[in-house]
Motif scaffolding. Structure first.
Motif, PDB file in Angstrom:
ATOM      1  N   UNK A  59       2.917  -1.294   4.032  1.00  0.00           N
ATOM      2  CA  UNK A  59       2.481   0.254   3.833  1.00  0.00           C
ATOM      3  C   UNK A  59       3.728   1.211   3.740  1.00  0.00           C
ATOM      4  N   UNK A  60       4.070   1.633   2.477  1.00  0.00           N
ATOM      5  CA  UNK A  60       5.225   2.501   2.066  1.00  0.00           C
ATOM      6  C   UNK A  60       4.596   3.926   2.469  1.00  0.00           C
ATOM      7  N   UNK A  86       0.898  -1.231  -0.010  1.00  0.00           N
ATOM      8  CA  UNK A  86       0.059  -0.003   0.051  1.00  0.00           C
ATOM      9  C   UNK A  86       0.936   1.371   0.040  1.00  0.00           C
ATOM     10  N   UNK A  87       0.348   2.457  -0.690  1.00  0.00           N
ATOM     11  CA  UNK A  87       1.249   3.617  -0.613  1.00  0.00           C
ATOM     12  C   UNK A  87       0.387   4.553   0.350  1.00  0.00           C
ATOM     13  N   UNK A  88       1.119   5.268   1.278  1.00  0.00           N
ATOM     14  CA  UNK A  88       0.239   6.255   2.026  1.00  0.00           C
ATOM     15  C   UNK A  88       0.984   7.570   2.185  1.00  0.00           C
ATOM     16  N   UNK A  89       0.174   8.637   2.280  1.00  0.00           N
ATOM     17  CA  UNK A  89       1.080   9.915   2.556  1.00  0.00           C
ATOM     18  C   UNK A  89       0.096  10.465   3.560  1.00  0.00           C
ATOM     19  N   UNK A  90       0.321  11.349   4.513  1.00  0.00           N
ATOM     20  CA  UNK A  90      -0.404  12.286   5.421  1.00  0.00           C
ATOM     21  C   UNK A  90       0.203  13.666   5.837  1.00  0.00           C
ATOM     22  N   UNK A 135       1.366   0.858  -8.769  1.00  0.00           N
ATOM     23  CA  UNK A 135       1.443  -0.595  -8.808  1.00  0.00           C
ATOM     24  C   UNK A 135       1.014  -1.010  -7.104  1.00  0.00           C
ATOM     25  N   UNK A 136       0.356  -0.051  -6.323  1.00  0.00           N
ATOM     26  CA  UNK A 136      -0.051  -0.095  -5.056  1.00  0.00           C
ATOM     27  C   UNK A 136      -1.391  -1.127  -5.228  1.00  0.00           C
ATOM     28  N   UNK A 137      -1.679  -1.659  -3.935  1.00  0.00           N
ATOM     29  CA  UNK A 137      -2.735  -2.418  -3.862  1.00  0.00           C
ATOM     30  C   UNK A 137      -3.887  -1.410  -3.775  1.00  0.00           C
ATOM     31  N   UNK A 138      -3.649  -0.463  -2.629  1.00  0.00           N
ATOM     32  CA  UNK A 138      -4.476   0.731  -2.576  1.00  0.00           C
ATOM     33  C   UNK A 138      -3.518   1.980  -2.241  1.00  0.00           C
TER      34      UNK A 138
END
Ligand code: UD1
Length: 359
Positions: free
Chosen positions: A236-237, A206-210, A277-280
Motif C-alpha cells: 500500500x503506497x 494499492x494507493x491510500x491517503x488519510x 495504476x493502483x489495484x484499488x
C-alpha cells in the motif's frame, strides 16, 4: 472585468489550474493564496507542475485553530478586496479559505462565485460541510458539478444563479492524465526506492491517503486503518498528509509496518499515475474518490458518507468504517461493477463557467 480568486489548500490549486488558464483569456484575474497550505509539497509543487499563475498576493496565514486561521484570512482578504475593487470574488470547494473569502466579499457586497457548489454530506460536524453550506448561502453564482448538487441547493431554497457545469476537477484529471501517464513506471518508483527496499519487485499496489480530522484526531482510527493495510495482498503506497504525520510516526515505531510504503505527499501528476495504476484506492479525501472513479480504479472511502454519491453505484466506491474489519470486507468481499459512467462532464466545466460569466 476584474475577478479576485482566493485559493489556499491543495485541492483548490488543482481546481484553479483548470479554470485560471481559461479565465484569463477574458478577464483580469487577481490570484490570492491564503497560505493555508504552505509546505513545498503541499503547495509549490502544484504551481510548478500545473503551470498555475504565480499568486499576486500570499497572505501567509499558515496553520492554527479554525478561528485563528479563518479570522486571519478574513482580515487579509478584506484588505485586498478594498484595494483591488474586483467585480467578482471567485472561490472553490469547502476549505477554511473558501469560507473566509466568501464571507469577506459578501460583507462588502462583492458578488461571490462559488465553484463546486451544492455538495452536501449532511454531516454538520465536518468543518468542510459548515464551510460549503455557509458559502453557498452567500454566493451569487453557484457552479455545481452534478445534478445532485443542484437539487441539494434547491432543497435549501437556492435556485437563482445555479448552473450544473460539470466538475472542474474532472477537467484537470482528463487534461493532465493525457499529458502525463506516458512517464515510465520505473521512473516514478525510483523516487520512492529509499523508502522501501523491496520496491523493485512491486508491480501491483494499492494507493491510500488519510487526512480528515474525523479519522486523524487521536491515534485509534489511524491504527485500525494501517492494520488493515498490513493485511492487503499487495503493498500500500501511502503519501502521508502533514496532519497525519505525527500519528503515523508514532504507530510506525509501535508496529514497524512491512506492507506499507510511507512517503511524502506527492505532486498531482504522480498522484494521477499511482491512482490510475493502483489495484484499488483507499482514502478519506473527496477529490481522490472522484479521481479514482474517473480513472476507473475502484475506491474504498473511509467515511460514513460521501458528497459524491454517484460514485457508489456498482460498488465503484464503497463506504467503510475506520476499522480493520470493515476495510478488509470492503476491499475483498465485494463485487465491483466494471461499468464506469461519465458522471462529471467531459472536461469542459471551465469553458462552461467562463461562458456563463461572459453572458
Ligand atoms: C484542508 C481542508 C480539507 C482538505 C484538505 C486537503 C479545511 C477545514 N480543511 O485540511 O477540506 O481536504 O485541506 O489537504 O480547510 N500542515 C502542514 N503544512 C501544510 C499544511 C498543513 O504542516 O502545508 C499541517 C498543519 O500542522 C495543520 C494541519 O496540517 O495544522 C492541518 O492543515 P489545515 O490546513 O488546517 O487542514 P487540512 O487537514 O490540510
Amino acid at each position: 472585468m476584474k475577478i479576485l480568486t482566493v485559493i489556499g489548500a491543495r485541492p483548490q490549486f488543482i481546481k484553479a489550474a483548470a479554470v485560471s488558464r481559461k479565465l484569463r483569456e477574458f478577464y483580469t484575474e487577481i490570484l490570492v493564496h491564503t497560505g493555508q497550505h504552505y509546505d513545498k509539497n503541499m503547495s509549490d509543487v502544484f504551481f510548478d507542475e500545473l503551470s498555475i499563475p504565480k499568486p499576486d498576493y500570499n497572505l501567509g496565514v499558515g496553520s492554527g485553530s479554525h478561528a485563528e486561521q479563518t479570522g486571519a484570512m478574513l482580515v487579509g482578504i478584506e484588505k485586498l478586496l478594498i484595494k483591488e475593487k474586483p467585480d467578482y470574488l471567485m472561490t472553490y470547494g469547502d476549505t477554511n479559505s473558501t469560507l473566509a473569502a466568501a464571507l469577506a466579499a459578501s460583507k462588502l457586497h462583492i458578488p461571490v462565485v462559488h465553484i463546486e457548489a451544492g455538495l452536501r454530506s449532511y454531516n454538520m460536524l465536518m468543518p468542510e460541510e459548515q464551510n460549503r453550506v455557509l458559502c453557498d448561502h452567500i454566493s451569487s453564482l453557484l457552479f455545481c458539478p452534478t445534478d445532485t448538487a443542484v437539487n441539494n441547493l434547491a432543497k435549501e431554497g437556492i435556485t437563482n444563479g445555479v448552473y450544473n457545469v460539470g466538475d472542474v476537477m474532472c477537467d484537470a484529471v482528463l487534461y493532465y492524465s493525457r499529458n502525463n501517464i506516458n512517464a515510465s513506471n520505473r521512473e516514478r518508483f525510483s523516487k520512492l526506492i529509499p523508502l522501501f527496499e523491496k520496491i523493485d519487485t512491486v508491480d501491483k499496489w494499492y494507493l491510500a491517503t488519510v487526512h480528515r480530522a474525523e479519522n486523524t484526531d487521536g491515534t485509534e482510527k489511524v491504527e485500525e486503518i494501517l492494520s488493515a493495510f498490513e493485511s492487503f495482498d499487495y503493498p500500500v503506497i501511502f503519501p502521508v498528509h502533514p496532519r497525519t504525520k505525527p500519528t503515523v510516526a508514532l504507530l510506525r515505531k509501535r508496529h514497524g509496518y512491512k506492507n506499507i510504503i510511507f512517503c511524502e505527499p506527492m505532486g498531482y501528476l504522480d498522484m494521477l499515475y499511482f491512482t490510475e495504476n493502483a489495484v484499488k484506492v483507499v482514502t478519506d479525501s473527496g477529490g481522490l474518490q472522484k479521481e479514482a472513479y474517473i480513472l476507473k480504479t475502484p475506491c474504498i472511502t473511509v467515511r460514513p458518507q460521501t458528497e459524491w454519491i454517484e460514485t457508489l453505484e456498482g460498488n465503484r466506491n464503497i463506504l467503510s468504517e475506520p476499522t480493520k474489519e470493515s476495510i478488509l470486507n470492503a476491499a475483498f468481499n465485494t463485487t465491483v461493477s466494471p461499468t464506469v459512467k461519465t458522471l462529471y462532464g467531459n472536461g469542459d466545466a471551465a469553458d462552461k463557467i467562463i461562458e456563463k460569466l461572459v453572458k
